[in-house]
Design an enzyme around this catalytic site. Structure first.
Site, mmCIF file in Angstrom:
data_model
loop_
_atom_site.group_PDB
_atom_site.id
_atom_site.type_symbol
_atom_site.label_atom_id
_atom_site.label_comp_id
_atom_site.label_asym_id
_atom_site.label_seq_id
_atom_site.Cartn_x
_atom_site.Cartn_y
_atom_site.Cartn_z
ATOM 1 N N GLU A 128 0.831 -1.211 0.000
ATOM 2 C CA GLU A 128 0.000 0.000 0.000
ATOM 3 C C GLU A 128 0.864 1.259 0.000
ATOM 4 O OE1 GLU A 128 -2.929 2.169 -0.703
ATOM 5 O OE2 GLU A 128 -3.551 0.132 -0.190
ATOM 6 N N GLU A 162 1.145 6.498 -7.000
ATOM 7 C CA GLU A 162 0.052 7.437 -7.266
ATOM 8 C C GLU A 162 0.494 8.883 -7.067
ATOM 9 O OE1 GLU A 162 -3.225 6.181 -4.825
ATOM 10 O OE2 GLU A 162 -3.809 4.610 -6.230
#
Length: 119
Positions: free
Chosen positions: A70, A77
């Site tokens: 994550e 991102e």
């Protein structure tokens, strides 16, 4: 040999940057917070359910892998968003690949836990 010198200040700076990244993830990344809460709940369960150190390590390890993936997905991102706000097919693909990695890490958790419990 300079590469083998023990540099406490470098270690301290690295720890500071790591803390800064973790803090950012906890404050700004909802998915990371959710997975962190899940890990906080499941780690004691793994310690309780695991019959050996290896079983506990496997069960806790897959939870930590979810958090690591994550964090890497969030880094991807953030980097893509830094490059530009306009849509680009490759940017979408990069984000989708990161999301797929998180998904695979998440489905690994129940698989490993089930296999350990069926032992």
């Amino acid at each position: 040999m300079e590469g083998r010198t023990f540099d406490l200040s470098r270690i301290a700076r690295a720890a500071k940057y790591s803390y800064k990244g973790l803090r950012y993830a906890v404050v700004r990344e909802a998915a990371f917070r959710q997975e962190l809460i899940l890990a906080a709940i499941l780690v004691p369960v793994a310690v309780w359910l695991g019959d050996s150190g290896v079983e506990r390590a496997l069960m806790i390890g897959v939870l930590l892998i979810v958090l690591i993936v994550e964090l890497l997905n969030s880094a991807i991102e953030t980097t893509v968003d830094r490059i530009g706000a306009e849509f680009h097919e490759l940017s979408g693909i990069a984000k989708d690949l990161g999301s797929a990695a998180v998904f695979i890490s998440l489905i690994t958790v129940p698989i490993v836990w089930t296999l350990v419990m069926l032992n």
